[in-house]
Design a protein around this motif. Structure first.
Motif, short mmCIF file in Angstrom:
data_model
loop_
_atom_site.label_atom_id
_atom_site.label_comp_id
_atom_site.label_asym_id
_atom_site.label_seq_id
_atom_site.Cartn_x
_atom_site.Cartn_y
_atom_site.Cartn_z
N ILE A 154 -45.24 41.49 92.80
CA ILE A 154 -43.86 41.05 93.05
C ILE A 154 -43.32 41.73 94.30
O ILE A 154 -42.71 41.08 95.16
N LYS A 155 -43.56 43.01 94.42
CA LYS A 155 -43.10 43.77 95.59
C LYS A 155 -43.65 43.17 96.88
O LYS A 155 -42.91 42.91 97.83
N ALA A 156 -44.96 42.94 96.92
CA ALA A 156 -45.59 42.39 98.14
C ALA A 156 -45.00 41.03 98.49
O ALA A 156 -44.71 40.75 99.66
N ARG A 157 -44.77 40.19 97.50
CA ARG A 157 -44.24 38.86 97.76
C ARG A 157 -42.78 38.91 98.21
O ARG A 157 -42.38 38.21 99.14
N ALA A 158 -41.98 39.72 97.56
CA ALA A 158 -40.55 39.81 97.92
C ALA A 158 -40.36 40.44 99.29
O ALA A 158 -39.41 40.09 100.00
N GLU A 159 -41.24 41.34 99.66
CA GLU A 159 -41.09 42.01 100.95
C GLU A 159 -41.61 41.18 102.12
O GLU A 159 -41.31 41.48 103.27
N GLN A 160 -42.33 40.10 101.85
CA GLN A 160 -42.87 39.31 102.96
C GLN A 160 -41.79 38.55 103.71
O GLN A 160 -41.91 38.33 104.91
N ARG A 161 -40.74 38.11 103.02
CA ARG A 161 -39.53 37.53 103.62
C ARG A 161 -39.74 36.30 104.50
O ARG A 161 -38.82 35.56 104.71
N ASP A 162 -40.88 36.08 105.07
CA ASP A 162 -41.08 34.99 106.03
C ASP A 162 -41.24 33.65 105.32
O ASP A 162 -42.29 33.37 104.74
N ASP A 163 -40.22 32.82 105.37
CA ASP A 163 -40.26 31.45 104.84
C ASP A 163 -40.91 31.40 103.46
O ASP A 163 -41.94 30.76 103.25
N GLN A 164 -40.32 32.09 102.50
CA GLN A 164 -40.90 32.18 101.17
C GLN A 164 -40.80 30.88 100.37
O GLN A 164 -41.56 30.66 99.47
N LEU A 165 -39.85 30.07 100.70
CA LEU A 165 -39.70 28.83 99.94
C LEU A 165 -40.74 27.81 100.35
O LEU A 165 -40.96 27.58 101.52
N ASP A 166 -41.38 27.21 99.38
CA ASP A 166 -42.37 26.18 99.62
C ASP A 166 -41.64 24.83 99.66
O ASP A 166 -41.19 24.35 98.64
N HIS A 167 -41.52 24.26 100.83
CA HIS A 167 -40.79 23.01 100.99
C HIS A 167 -41.72 21.81 101.07
O HIS A 167 -41.32 20.75 101.47
N THR A 168 -42.99 21.97 100.67
CA THR A 168 -43.94 20.87 100.76
C THR A 168 -43.75 19.90 99.63
O THR A 168 -43.23 20.17 98.62
#
Length: 168
Positions: A154-168
């Protein structure tokens, strides 16, 4: 912790925490999408998701949990014994899941400098049954490494910040 009252007699209680370099709003979406055939458990995928990798982007399918919603399914077929239900949701401060004799709570506390302390607590009451030995073994020995890996995921994913939403 929120939800402690749901399992007043707990034979197993595990409280774990991690500090994340992100605001609670960036962590919340990863929590509400936990589960088998959802975003996964962000842990050892071979054990938790039959080898399917946990999501690296936030899919839009489960954005706003409501009380009573099935959440965090442990298997493909959601049943009261294999899936939690949302017991409380206070975005983005706390989330509580429950099923018979078990609760799983998440609390997000905002810290200075855009950080968050994420605390989770699992409570389990054991009842005599043919599967109680397996349940006790899995919880007592499996919880620590699995939850540690989940919190780090969870930490790694939340800290990535770059366009986290999948809009596909």
């Amino acid at each position: 912790m929120p939800g402690d009252e749901l399992v007043p007699v707990s034979h197993f209680t595990a409280t774990r925490a991690i500090t994340i370099e992100a605001d609670p709003e960036l962590i919340w979406p990863w929590l509400v999408q936990v589960g088998f055939r959802r975003a996964g458990f962000y842990t050892y995928d071979l054990l938790d998701s039959l080898g399917e990798p946990s999501a690296e982007k936030i899919p839009p399918e489960w954005p706003h949990p409501r009380i009573g919603d099935v959440t965090a399914p442990m298997t493909g077929r959601a049943t009261p014994s294999t899936s939690f239900r949302v017991a409380a949701a206070h975005r983005p401060e706390s989330l509580v899941w429950s099923k018979p004799d078990s609760s799983w709570a998440w609390q997000l506390t905002r810290l200075p400098l855009g950080r968050t302390r994420l605390v989770t607590r699992l409570k389990q009451r054991y009842r005599p049954s043919p599967s109680v030995i397996l349940t006790v073994t899995l919880l007592e020995f499996g919880d620590f490494p699995m939850m540690r890996e989940m919190l780090q995921g969870i930490k790694a994913r939340a800290e990535q910040r770059d366009d986290q939403l999948d809009h596909t």
